[in-house]
Motif scaffolding. Structure first.
Motif, PDB file in Angstrom:
ATOM      1  N   ILE A  16       0.840  -1.205   0.000  1.00 37.06           N
ATOM      2  CA  ILE A  16       0.000   0.000   0.000  1.00 37.06           C
ATOM      3  C   ILE A  16       0.874   1.253   0.000  1.00 37.06           C
ATOM      4  CG2 ILE A  16      -1.793   1.278   1.241  1.00 37.06           C
ATOM      5  CD1 ILE A  16      -2.736  -1.297  -0.059  1.00 37.06           C
ATOM      6  N   PHE A  17       2.016   1.185   0.680  1.00 36.31           N
ATOM      7  CA  PHE A  17       2.970   2.306   0.683  1.00 36.31           C
ATOM      8  C   PHE A  17       3.458   2.584  -0.738  1.00 36.31           C
ATOM      9  CE2 PHE A  17       7.594   3.273   0.750  1.00 36.31           C
ATOM     10  CZ  PHE A  17       7.523   4.583   1.191  1.00 36.31           C
ATOM     11  N   MET A  18       3.808   1.542  -1.476  1.00 36.19           N
ATOM     12  CA  MET A  18       4.283   1.711  -2.848  1.00 36.19           C
ATOM     13  C   MET A  18       3.173   2.245  -3.756  1.00 36.19           C
ATOM     14  SD  MET A  18       6.590  -1.768  -3.125  1.00 36.19           S
ATOM     15  CE  MET A  18       7.073  -1.493  -4.832  1.00 36.19           C
ATOM     16  N   ILE A  19       1.953   1.770  -3.532  1.00 27.45           N
ATOM     17  CA  ILE A  19       0.811   2.287  -4.296  1.00 27.45           C
ATOM     18  C   ILE A  19       0.605   3.771  -3.989  1.00 27.45           C
ATOM     19  CG2 ILE A  19      -1.705   2.169  -4.575  1.00 27.45           C
ATOM     20  CD1 ILE A  19      -1.478  -0.852  -4.087  1.00 27.45           C
ATOM     21  N   SER A  20       0.756   4.136  -2.719  1.00 28.29           N
ATOM     22  CA  SER A  20       0.603   5.540  -2.311  1.00 28.29           C
ATOM     23  C   SER A  20       1.628   6.433  -2.993  1.00 28.29           C
ATOM     24  CB  SER A  20       0.738   5.659  -0.785  1.00 28.29           C
ATOM     25  OG  SER A  20      -0.275   4.934  -0.125  1.00 28.29           O
ATOM     26  N   GLY A  61      -8.798   5.147  13.077  1.00 30.24           N
ATOM     27  CA  GLY A  61      -7.836   5.169  11.992  1.00 30.24           C
ATOM     28  C   GLY A  61      -8.444   5.716  10.709  1.00 30.24           C
ATOM     29  N   ILE A  62      -7.608   5.898   9.690  1.00 28.43           N
ATOM     30  CA  ILE A  62      -8.079   6.443   8.427  1.00 28.43           C
ATOM     31  C   ILE A  62      -8.451   5.301   7.479  1.00 28.43           C
ATOM     32  CG2 ILE A  62      -6.653   8.504   8.678  1.00 28.43           C
ATOM     33  CD1 ILE A  62      -4.770   7.305   6.562  1.00 28.43           C
ATOM     34  N   SER A  63      -9.190   5.624   6.431  1.00 31.61           N
ATOM     35  CA  SER A  63      -9.603   4.629   5.433  1.00 31.61           C
ATOM     36  C   SER A  63      -8.610   4.627   4.271  1.00 31.61           C
ATOM     37  CB  SER A  63     -10.999   4.952   4.917  1.00 31.61           C
ATOM     38  OG  SER A  63     -10.987   6.185   4.196  1.00 31.61           O
ATOM     39  N   TYR A  64      -8.713   3.597   3.436  1.00 37.35           N
ATOM     40  CA  TYR A  64      -7.876   3.542   2.232  1.00 37.35           C
ATOM     41  C   TYR A  64      -8.210   4.697   1.295  1.00 37.35           C
ATOM     42  CZ  TYR A  64      -6.160  -1.104   3.459  1.00 37.35           C
ATOM     43  OH  TYR A  64      -5.546  -2.155   4.089  1.00 37.35           O
ATOM     44  N   PHE A  65      -9.475   5.040   1.200  1.00 37.64           N
ATOM     45  CA  PHE A  65      -9.877   6.154   0.340  1.00 37.64           C
ATOM     46  C   PHE A  65      -9.224   7.455   0.814  1.00 37.64           C
ATOM     47  CE2 PHE A  65     -12.687   9.797  -0.450  1.00 37.64           C
ATOM     48  CZ  PHE A  65     -12.744   9.766  -1.835  1.00 37.64           C
ATOM     49  N   PHE A  70      -5.358  11.617   0.026  1.00 41.16           N
ATOM     50  CA  PHE A  70      -4.327  12.481   0.599  1.00 41.16           C
ATOM     51  C   PHE A  70      -3.038  12.411  -0.208  1.00 41.16           C
ATOM     52  CE2 PHE A  70      -0.541  13.061   3.158  1.00 41.16           C
ATOM     53  CZ  PHE A  70      -0.753  14.337   3.663  1.00 41.16           C
ATOM     54  N   THR A  71      -2.609  11.208  -0.569  1.00 36.60           N
ATOM     55  CA  THR A  71      -1.349  11.088  -1.300  1.00 36.60           C
ATOM     56  C   THR A  71      -1.443  11.740  -2.681  1.00 36.60           C
ATOM     57  OG1 THR A  71      -2.016   8.844  -1.984  1.00 36.60           O
ATOM     58  CG2 THR A  71      -0.565   9.034  -0.086  1.00 36.60           C
ATOM     59  N   PHE A  72      -2.625  11.680  -3.295  1.00 40.45           N
ATOM     60  CA  PHE A  72      -2.817  12.353  -4.581  1.00 40.45           C
ATOM     61  C   PHE A  72      -2.701  13.869  -4.408  1.00 40.45           C
ATOM     62  CE2 PHE A  72      -5.719  14.451  -7.589  1.00 40.45           C
ATOM     63  CZ  PHE A  72      -5.090  14.117  -8.780  1.00 40.45           C
ATOM     64  N   ILE A  73      -3.385  14.421  -3.403  1.00 37.31           N
ATOM     65  CA  ILE A  73      -3.327  15.864  -3.132  1.00 37.31           C
ATOM     66  C   ILE A  73      -1.910  16.268  -2.746  1.00 37.31           C
ATOM     67  CG2 ILE A  73      -4.120  17.678  -1.549  1.00 37.31           C
ATOM     68  CD1 ILE A  73      -6.838  16.273  -1.526  1.00 37.31           C
ATOM     69  N   SER A  74      -1.247  15.418  -1.986  1.00 37.10           N
ATOM     70  CA  SER A  74       0.137  15.679  -1.608  1.00 37.10           C
ATOM     71  C   SER A  74       1.023  15.781  -2.835  1.00 37.10           C
ATOM     72  CB  SER A  74       0.634  14.557  -0.685  1.00 37.10           C
ATOM     73  OG  SER A  74       2.019  14.667  -0.440  1.00 37.10           O
ATOM     74  N   PRO A 183      -3.911   1.390   6.779  1.00 42.19           N
ATOM     75  CA  PRO A 183      -3.828   2.689   6.090  1.00 42.19           C
ATOM     76  C   PRO A 183      -3.141   3.766   6.926  1.00 42.19           C
ATOM     77  CG  PRO A 183      -6.025   1.752   5.875  1.00 42.19           C
ATOM     78  CD  PRO A 183      -5.311   0.930   6.900  1.00 42.19           C
ATOM     79  N   THR A 184      -3.381   3.758   8.239  1.00 44.14           N
ATOM     80  CA  THR A 184      -2.774   4.767   9.116  1.00 44.14           C
ATOM     81  C   THR A 184      -1.263   4.599   9.178  1.00 44.14           C
ATOM     82  OG1 THR A 184      -4.781   4.819  10.466  1.00 44.14           O
ATOM     83  CG2 THR A 184      -2.789   5.756  11.433  1.00 44.14           C
ATOM     84  N   TYR A 185      -0.796   3.356   9.343  1.00 45.11           N
ATOM     85  CA  TYR A 185       0.643   3.108   9.386  1.00 45.11           C
ATOM     86  C   TYR A 185       1.289   3.411   8.043  1.00 45.11           C
ATOM     87  CZ  TYR A 185       1.050   1.078  14.044  1.00 45.11           C
ATOM     88  OH  TYR A 185       1.093   0.908  15.403  1.00 45.11           O
ATOM     89  N   THR A 186       0.559   3.124   6.967  1.00 49.28           N
ATOM     90  CA  THR A 186       1.081   3.431   5.633  1.00 49.28           C
ATOM     91  C   THR A 186       1.246   4.934   5.451  1.00 49.28           C
ATOM     92  OG1 THR A 186      -0.057   1.485   4.741  1.00 49.28           O
ATOM     93  CG2 THR A 186       0.711   3.120   3.161  1.00 49.28           C
ATOM     94  N   LEU A 187       0.288   5.700   5.948  1.00 44.78           N
ATOM     95  CA  LEU A 187       0.391   7.158   5.875  1.00 44.78           C
ATOM     96  C   LEU A 187       1.630   7.645   6.621  1.00 44.78           C
ATOM     97  CD1 LEU A 187      -0.733   9.936   5.105  1.00 44.78           C
ATOM     98  CD2 LEU A 187      -2.129   9.860   7.191  1.00 44.78           C
ATOM     99  N   ASN A 188       1.916   7.053   7.783  1.00 46.56           N
ATOM    100  CA  ASN A 188       3.116   7.422   8.540  1.00 46.56           C
ATOM    101  C   ASN A 188       4.381   7.219   7.704  1.00 46.56           C
ATOM    102  OD1 ASN A 188       1.561   8.026  10.776  1.00 46.56           O
ATOM    103  ND2 ASN A 188       1.939   6.090  11.798  1.00 46.56           N
ATOM    104  N   LEU A 189       4.467   6.060   7.055  1.00 45.72           N
ATOM    105  CA  LEU A 189       5.643   5.756   6.239  1.00 45.72           C
ATOM    106  C   LEU A 189       5.731   6.677   5.027  1.00 45.72           C
ATOM    107  CD1 LEU A 189       5.680   1.842   6.276  1.00 45.72           C
ATOM    108  CD2 LEU A 189       6.789   3.445   7.832  1.00 45.72           C
ATOM    109  N   TYR A 190       4.583   6.984   4.433  1.00 41.91           N
ATOM    110  CA  TYR A 190       4.554   7.907   3.290  1.00 41.91           C
ATOM    111  C   TYR A 190       5.085   9.278   3.699  1.00 41.91           C
ATOM    112  CZ  TYR A 190       2.751  11.115  -0.212  1.00 41.91           C
ATOM    113  OH  TYR A 190       2.650  12.120  -1.152  1.00 41.91           O
ATOM    114  N   LEU A 191       4.620   9.777   4.834  1.00 40.72           N
ATOM    115  CA  LEU A 191       5.078  11.082   5.327  1.00 40.72           C
ATOM    116  C   LEU A 191       6.559  11.058   5.665  1.00 40.72           C
ATOM    117  CD1 LEU A 191       2.035  12.051   7.584  1.00 40.72           C
ATOM    118  CD2 LEU A 191       2.648  13.060   5.381  1.00 40.72           C
TER     119      LEU A 191
END
Length: 211
Positions: A16-20, A61-65, A70-74, A183-191
């Protein structure tokens, strides 16, 4: 929870991190056709979503959507930064910085997942450091830093987000996660990754300007 399930969740976080990152990349490319007057509202939306994510992660926690939006807007909000650096240090340097960020990320992540050490103690230290970092970022809007101070600020940013990579991966390995937390942990890694990249890019840009 069985370790096999945790390994499955860990692999899912990485996927999911790579997809993000891929979605963020799409956002960067689409940023080329976004009128400049829209980037400030996009940045404001990004900040609002971060605040929402901060409160949601303490509850359900946050959803996949939410994560993918968020990653798109980022990615859209990152485009003006990259466009500026293309003209100042060149695309090749940006790509080299991205490669360096990826190498650092993989190295720290690998160490964090194989070491027997517990880096949980870094949580409080990193939170305080990040808060100070954000406060300085806000101050910079009104009182810009000189080049030397900005160089130090960028280097500290690299250290902070490298520390967060170590902390987040070590926590994943030591304590595991629940399915709904992916999804929440993935967001952490993305950031962690994006902020490491941006601070490293600013650091390299400043060093090149000094030559």
């Amino acid at each position: 929870m069985p370790s096999s399930i945790q390994k499955q969740y860990f692999r899912r976080v990485i996927i999911i991190f790579m997809i993000s990152l891929a979605i963020a990349t799409i956002g960067v490319f689409l940023g080329t056709v976004v009128p400049s007057q829209y980037f400030l509202p996009i940045k404001i939306i990004e900040v609002i979503m971060l605040i929402i994510a901060f409160f949601l992660r303490r509850k359900k926690g946050i959803s996949y959507f939410f994560l993918f939006l968020f990653t798109f807007i980022s990615g859209l909000s990152i485009y003006p930064i990259l466009h500026q650096y293309v003209s100042s240090i060149g695309m090749q340097t940006i790509l080299m910085t991205l490669i360096a960020t990826t190498i650092i990320f993989i190295f720290i992540a690998s160490y964090a997942t194989i070491t027997k050490k517990d880096f949980s103690f870094l949580g409080g230290i990193l939170s305080i450091a990040l808060l100070a970092f954000i406060i300085i970022a806000i101050i910079r809007i009104f009182w810009p830093l000189d080049d030397t101070s900005l160089l130090i600020y960028s280097f500290i940013g690299v250290l902070i987000f490298s520390g967060y990579i170590l902390y987040d991966f070590n926590r994943l390995k030591k304590y595991g996660i629940k399915k709904r937390q992916i999804p929440t942990y993935t967001l952490n890694l993305y950031l962690d990754f994006i902020n490491l990249f941006l601070n490293l890019l600013r650091l390299i840009g400043l060093l090149k300007d000094r030559k």
